[in-house]
Write a protein that holds these residues in place. Structure first.
Motif, PDB file in Angstrom:
ATOM      1  N   LYS A 118      48.278  46.505  36.701  1.00 16.19           N
ATOM      2  CA  LYS A 118      48.552  45.261  36.173  1.00 16.19           C
ATOM      3  C   LYS A 118      48.521  43.980  37.017  1.00 16.19           C
ATOM      4  O   LYS A 118      48.626  43.084  37.499  1.00 16.19           O
ATOM      5  N   ARG A 119      50.042  44.674  37.761  1.00 15.46           N
ATOM      6  CA  ARG A 119      50.326  44.154  39.028  1.00 15.46           C
ATOM      7  C   ARG A 119      49.158  43.897  40.014  1.00 15.46           C
ATOM      8  O   ARG A 119      49.396  42.769  40.995  1.00 15.46           O
ATOM      9  N   LEU A 120      48.349  44.972  40.285  1.00 17.35           N
ATOM     10  CA  LEU A 120      47.185  44.924  41.192  1.00 17.35           C
ATOM     11  C   LEU A 120      46.149  44.174  40.470  1.00 17.35           C
ATOM     12  O   LEU A 120      45.810  42.788  41.287  1.00 17.35           O
ATOM     13  N   ILE A 121      46.134  43.630  38.918  1.00 15.01           N
ATOM     14  CA  ILE A 121      44.702  43.011  38.812  1.00 15.01           C
ATOM     15  C   ILE A 121      45.738  41.201  39.064  1.00 15.01           C
ATOM     16  O   ILE A 121      44.864  40.342  39.501  1.00 15.01           O
ATOM     17  N   TYR A 163      46.436  35.717  41.711  1.00 17.58           N
ATOM     18  CA  TYR A 163      46.764  34.838  42.445  1.00 17.58           C
ATOM     19  C   TYR A 163      45.323  34.349  43.520  1.00 17.58           C
ATOM     20  O   TYR A 163      45.371  32.926  43.751  1.00 17.58           O
ATOM     21  N   TRP A 164      44.587  35.465  43.941  1.00 17.75           N
ATOM     22  CA  TRP A 164      43.499  34.845  45.141  1.00 17.75           C
ATOM     23  C   TRP A 164      42.601  33.969  44.019  1.00 17.75           C
ATOM     24  O   TRP A 164      42.357  33.057  45.070  1.00 17.75           O
ATOM     25  N   ARG A 165      41.922  34.358  43.633  1.00 20.97           N
ATOM     26  CA  ARG A 165      40.742  34.357  42.834  1.00 20.97           C
ATOM     27  C   ARG A 165      40.739  33.061  42.582  1.00 20.97           C
ATOM     28  O   ARG A 165      39.986  32.345  42.401  1.00 20.97           O
ATOM     29  N   TYR A 166      42.006  32.410  41.896  1.00 20.56           N
ATOM     30  CA  TYR A 166      42.016  31.036  40.880  1.00 20.56           C
ATOM     31  C   TYR A 166      42.814  30.207  42.161  1.00 20.56           C
ATOM     32  O   TYR A 166      42.585  29.268  41.748  1.00 20.56           O
ATOM     33  N   THR A 167      42.822  30.552  43.162  1.00 19.80           N
ATOM     34  CA  THR A 167      44.151  29.242  44.225  1.00 19.80           C
ATOM     35  C   THR A 167      43.109  29.800  45.450  1.00 19.80           C
ATOM     36  O   THR A 167      43.997  28.541  46.370  1.00 19.80           O
ATOM     37  N   TYR A 179      43.403  39.572  48.861  1.00 17.20           N
ATOM     38  CA  TYR A 179      42.558  38.913  49.656  1.00 17.20           C
ATOM     39  C   TYR A 179      41.314  38.811  49.501  1.00 17.20           C
ATOM     40  O   TYR A 179      40.092  38.084  48.355  1.00 17.20           O
ATOM     41  N   PRO A 180      40.620  40.554  49.573  1.00 16.95           N
ATOM     42  CA  PRO A 180      39.012  40.114  49.481  1.00 16.95           C
ATOM     43  C   PRO A 180      38.423  40.618  48.817  1.00 16.95           C
ATOM     44  O   PRO A 180      37.337  39.750  47.963  1.00 16.95           O
ATOM     45  N   LEU A 181      38.991  40.589  47.403  1.00 15.86           N
ATOM     46  CA  LEU A 181      38.857  40.708  45.889  1.00 15.86           C
ATOM     47  C   LEU A 181      39.023  39.369  45.505  1.00 15.86           C
ATOM     48  O   LEU A 181      37.964  39.275  44.453  1.00 15.86           O
ATOM     49  N   GLY A 182      39.940  38.744  46.265  1.00 19.11           N
ATOM     50  CA  GLY A 182      40.139  37.995  45.136  1.00 19.11           C
ATOM     51  C   GLY A 182      38.814  36.971  44.941  1.00 19.11           C
ATOM     52  O   GLY A 182      38.765  35.930  44.913  1.00 19.11           O
ATOM     53  N   LEU A 183      38.376  37.232  46.586  1.00 16.38           N
ATOM     54  CA  LEU A 183      37.232  36.184  47.852  1.00 16.38           C
ATOM     55  C   LEU A 183      36.599  35.764  46.547  1.00 16.38           C
ATOM     56  O   LEU A 183      35.403  36.095  46.743  1.00 16.38           O
ATOM     57  N   LEU A 184      35.965  37.874  46.175  1.00 18.03           N
ATOM     58  CA  LEU A 184      35.326  38.183  46.100  1.00 18.03           C
ATOM     59  C   LEU A 184      34.516  37.830  44.169  1.00 18.03           C
ATOM     60  O   LEU A 184      33.788  37.392  44.123  1.00 18.03           O
TER      61      LEU A 184
END
Length: 289
Positions: free
Chosen positions: A242-245, A250-254, A275-280
């Motif tokens: 859950k913390r990883l998600i 955090y990065w995905r939406y901001t 960050y890379p996964l958030g960007l993806l």
């Protein structure tokens, strides 16, 4: 007394089903407090007719559009009931919902370790939101309820009004959304709830609701989103997954946010690896849109 609180925005076409379900409640000692979040439809005229019928104790207030969390903050201040039950404008209640809430709140009213009680939300077909759960009564906090007992899906929480007054939703200028989970988690650090495995709340996630558009709301309210996910990341009682998600989200939406990320909004050190996964996921969201 129980305060049934409904924040509403342009739901004149459906809110009568909630009104009708409240008229049928077997327990009558409640008020219906409605904050109209700047509706542009016929909601105001509809409530004038509801009030004129004198079938319920209704308190209706129309305010400038500011989002559900601001409406809740306002409602908590105005509420006259000892307990505060949020019922969305597109949902409705079982006829005995308030009776069951009263039954369980009476059991814990003298125990200061409790913040309130919580029943089940179900779909109109009777299926539990999030899938079935194997318990009759659980006395635990909302974080343990998810992590230890693995219960999924939205629940029908009822909190003591005075406790909610100590945990207002954060408000950021020009932002109209922050997850309710941020306050429920803060309360969980100090208080538990009595969870009872009985359906009291009937919901269906409509196309114009918050749930169906949650990604858009997160993107349009980056400060509230950063704060919410940062608190999830810092909460070590949450599982690692859950913390990883949360770090990815955090990065995905901001990721497009150009303002300052400082203080409680600053990224947690190790979250940069997400960050890379958030960007993806950001680009996947944009592509789907």
């Amino acid at each position: 007394m129980i305060t049934v609180f409904t924040p509403t925005y342009n739901r004149g076409y459906i809110i009568k089903q909630l009104y009708d379900s409240l008229i049928l409640q077997s327990y009558k000692d409640f008020e219906w407090l409605v904050i109209d979040d700047g509706s542009t439809d016929d909601t105001e005229e509809l409530f004038k007719s509801f009030i004129a019928e004198q079938k319920l104790n209704i308190h209706y207030l129309k305010i400038e559009n500011g989002g559900k969390h601001r409406a809740i903050n306002k409602g908590v201040i105005l509420a006259q009931g000892k307990y505060f039950f949020i019922v969305d404008s597109d949902d409705y209640l079982h006829n005995n919902a308030l009776e069951r809430i009263y039954f369980y709140t009476k059991q814990i009213e003298d125990d200061k370790t409790f913040a309130g009680v919580c029943g089940l939300k179900i779909y109109p077909n009777g299926r539990k939101v999030g899938g079935e759960a194997n318990y009759k009564i659980l006395d635990t906090d909302s974080i343990s309820f998810r992590e230890k007992y693995r219960v999924k899906g939205d629940m029908a929480e009822v909190f003591e009004t005075d406790i909610l007054k100590n945990y207002p939703f954060p408000e950021f200028e020009n932002e109209k959304f922050i997850s309710e989970g941020i306050v429920w988690s803060r309360i969980a650090h100090k208080y538990k709830l009595r969870y009872f495995n009985e359906p009291i709340y009937i919901c269906d996630y409509l196309e114009d609701g918050l749930t169906r558009s949650i990604r858009k709301y997160h993107r349009n309210s980056p400060k509230g989103t950063m704060l919410f996910y940062n608190e999830m990341i810092r909460q070590k009682r949450n599982g690692l997954k859950k913390r990883l998600i949360a770090a990815v989200n955090y990065w995905r939406y901001t990721i497009k946010y150009k303002g300052e990320r400082a203080g409680e909004l600053a990224p947690i050190g190790w979250s940069y690896c997400c960050y890379p996964l958030g960007l993806l996921f950001y680009y996947m969201d944009i592509r789907k849109k």
